[in-house]
Design an enzyme around this catalytic site. Sequence first.
Site, PDB file in Angstrom:
ATOM      1  N   GLY A   1      34.762  13.501  69.193  1.00 11.44           N
ATOM      2  CA  GLY A   1      34.621  12.744  67.946  1.00 11.44           C
ATOM      3  C   GLY A   1      34.020  11.366  68.218  1.00 11.44           C
ATOM      4  N   TYR A   2      33.981  10.587  67.173  1.00 10.23           N
ATOM      5  CA  TYR A   2      33.322   9.265  67.230  1.00 10.23           C
ATOM      6  C   TYR A   2      33.961   8.369  68.307  1.00 10.23           C
ATOM      7  CZ  TYR A   2      31.945   4.606  65.466  1.00 10.23           C
ATOM      8  OH  TYR A   2      31.479   3.322  65.332  1.00 10.23           O
ATOM      9  N   ILE A   3      35.229   8.043  68.144  1.00  9.77           N
ATOM     10  CA  ILE A   3      35.847   7.098  69.091  1.00  9.77           C
ATOM     11  C   ILE A   3      36.128   7.790  70.428  1.00  9.77           C
ATOM     12  CG2 ILE A   3      37.715   5.436  69.407  1.00  9.77           C
ATOM     13  CD1 ILE A   3      38.054   5.540  66.271  1.00  9.77           C
TER      14      ILE A   3
ATOM     15  N   ASN B   1      35.265  18.391  63.394  1.00  9.22           N
ATOM     16  CA  ASN B   1      34.465  17.259  62.903  1.00  9.22           C
ATOM     17  C   ASN B   1      33.528  16.727  63.999  1.00  9.22           C
ATOM     18  OD1 ASN B   1      33.687  15.580  60.779  1.00  9.22           O
ATOM     19  ND2 ASN B   1      34.961  13.904  61.517  1.00  9.22           N
TER      20      ASN B   1
ATOM     21  N   SER C   1      46.175   3.226  62.808  1.00  7.06           N
ATOM     22  CA  SER C   1      45.187   2.553  61.972  1.00  7.06           C
ATOM     23  C   SER C   1      45.831   1.370  61.274  1.00  7.06           C
ATOM     24  CB  SER C   1      44.699   3.568  60.928  1.00  7.06           C
ATOM     25  OG  SER C   1      44.019   2.908  59.903  1.00  7.06           O
TER      26      SER C   1
ATOM     27  N   TYR D   1      46.735  10.379  54.277  1.00  8.62           N
ATOM     28  CA  TYR D   1      46.233  10.051  55.621  1.00  8.62           C
ATOM     29  C   TYR D   1      47.057   8.914  56.222  1.00  8.62           C
ATOM     30  CZ  TYR D   1      43.351   7.800  59.191  1.00  8.62           C
ATOM     31  OH  TYR D   1      42.925   7.203  60.357  1.00  8.62           O
TER      32      TYR D   1
ATOM     33  N   LYS E   1      49.785   8.629  59.604  1.00 11.76           N
ATOM     34  CA  LYS E   1      49.775   7.649  60.707  1.00 11.76           C
ATOM     35  C   LYS E   1      51.135   6.955  60.805  1.00 11.76           C
ATOM     36  CE  LYS E   1      45.674   8.433  62.200  1.00 11.76           C
ATOM     37  NZ  LYS E   1      45.481   9.153  63.457  1.00 11.76           N
TER      38      LYS E   1
ATOM     39  N   TYR F   1      31.078  -2.430  46.580  1.00 12.86           N
ATOM     40  CA  TYR F   1      32.194  -2.242  45.654  1.00 12.86           C
ATOM     41  C   TYR F   1      32.876  -3.567  45.325  1.00 12.86           C
ATOM     42  CZ  TYR F   1      31.679   2.686  46.960  1.00 12.86           C
ATOM     43  OH  TYR F   1      31.201   3.934  47.202  1.00 12.86           O
TER      44      TYR F   1
ATOM     45  N   GLY G   1      41.897   1.266  45.239  1.00 14.85           N
ATOM     46  CA  GLY G   1      42.630   1.332  46.517  1.00 14.85           C
ATOM     47  C   GLY G   1      42.123   0.333  47.545  1.00 14.85           C
ATOM     48  N   ASP G   2      40.977  -0.337  47.285  1.00 17.70           N
ATOM     49  CA  ASP G   2      40.460  -1.292  48.269  1.00 17.70           C
ATOM     50  C   ASP G   2      41.346  -2.536  48.340  1.00 17.70           C
ATOM     51  OD1 ASP G   2      38.348  -0.266  49.661  1.00 17.70           O
ATOM     52  OD2 ASP G   2      36.801  -1.002  48.286  1.00 17.70           O
TER      53      ASP G   2
END
Length: 337
Positions: A12-14, A37, A126, A151, A155, A220, A296-297
């Site tokens: 994955g990415y990380i 993914n 996270s 999600y 965590k 946004y 939600g931001d």
Amino acid sequence: MEKTILVTGGLGYIGSHTVLTLINAGYKPIIVDNLCNSQPWILTQLEKLSGQKIKNHAIDCTNFSDLEAVFKNEPIHGVIHFAALKAVNESVHEPLSYYNNNVKSLLNIIELVSKYKVRKLVFSSSCTVYGTADKLPISEDHPIKTAESPYGSTKQMCERIINDCLKAKKIENAVILRYFNPIGAHSSGLIGELPLGIPNNLAPYIMQTAAGIRSSLTIYGNNYNTHDGTCIRDYIHVMDLAEAHVKSIEVMEVSATSHTLNIGTGKGNSVLDVINAFENATGIKLNYTYGERRIGDIEKIYADTNLSEEILKWKSKHSLEEAMRDSWKWQMYLKSK
Ligand code: NAD
Ligand code: UD1
């Protein structure tokens, strides 16, 4: 002899950037990634960049017996557990997949770490576990509020499970890393983030807009209480993040110890700051418009990094512009493929 580190989610990415960093630090990474993914060619890229063969077990961490076979057959010295589903929006619609994948994978890892007496575990958490900050920069002792998505909830649960298992001495040592916003790519541009479909996150959206895949970026909200009205985050280069994982393993080499640490730069940057950094790094003018706030931001969040710097003897080094330059190289590489 090189010490073997099992890297779940290592394609994955990380994870992929951490695999390279581990190799550079003299470790032997072994990957477990079911490719839900990622794609098999990422392994080829890692082999090209490292000049060595790397093993991937294409199995699912939720399958205990498949995972146990890896622990039986490899001399595992430490585990870095990245494998998880990570799309916040998707988790709202598919909560069961998120609880099943993220929590079950960790339970299996812990059971095997305990059974095979592996003394080092690093877990990907996270900053989403904090929710809205009461005080900035946010430090690790900030109260954990009710998670805003399934999600985030996985965590929080995973952190709790690890801490309960440490207390009960089921596992010896663990370092929980709370990442802020990972961006950037390896400076070669040969590996990076592979977003599936329309990206939700800012950096990949910027890259795809500049590459002409998306017509325009929507910012946004521009009426937040920040220096330019756009939201503030702590954007950390993925190579700095990767190094924090190697440092976490090294800390557990030196002493039996467990920690929960923020991994960020300690600096808050707005959406417009990120766009400016992209434009400065690449000379490309980005097409963007202002839109409504995203539900939600959070207005602003950035890390207090004192504890991670002290414990890991680590500090982020890369600038926002370097991250934008490296992501752009990766985007160009994807375009050329
Ligand atoms: P990613 O999706 O790029 O990588 C995760 C990898 O794990 C993928 O290659 C996927 O195929 C694999 N995987 C998923 N479930 C699996 C399973 N059950 N068995 C085997 N392999 C499985 O994600 P990433 O951005 O590299 O994130 C890595 C970790 O960091 C995740 O735990 C994520 O929740 C956490 N995290 C990511 C961010 C971020 O913005 N990228 C921020 C905070 C925390
Ligand atoms: C999101 C997740 C968080 C996760 C993090 C890193 C939510 C609520 N939170 O955080 O759990 O840990 O990603 O993966 O989804 N932006 C735009 N336009 C866009 C995209 C983003 O203006 O097209 C803005 C957002 O409003 C935000 C900033 O860019 O202010 C960063 O957004 P994003 O990359 O999605 O990360 P987070 O919202 O911080």
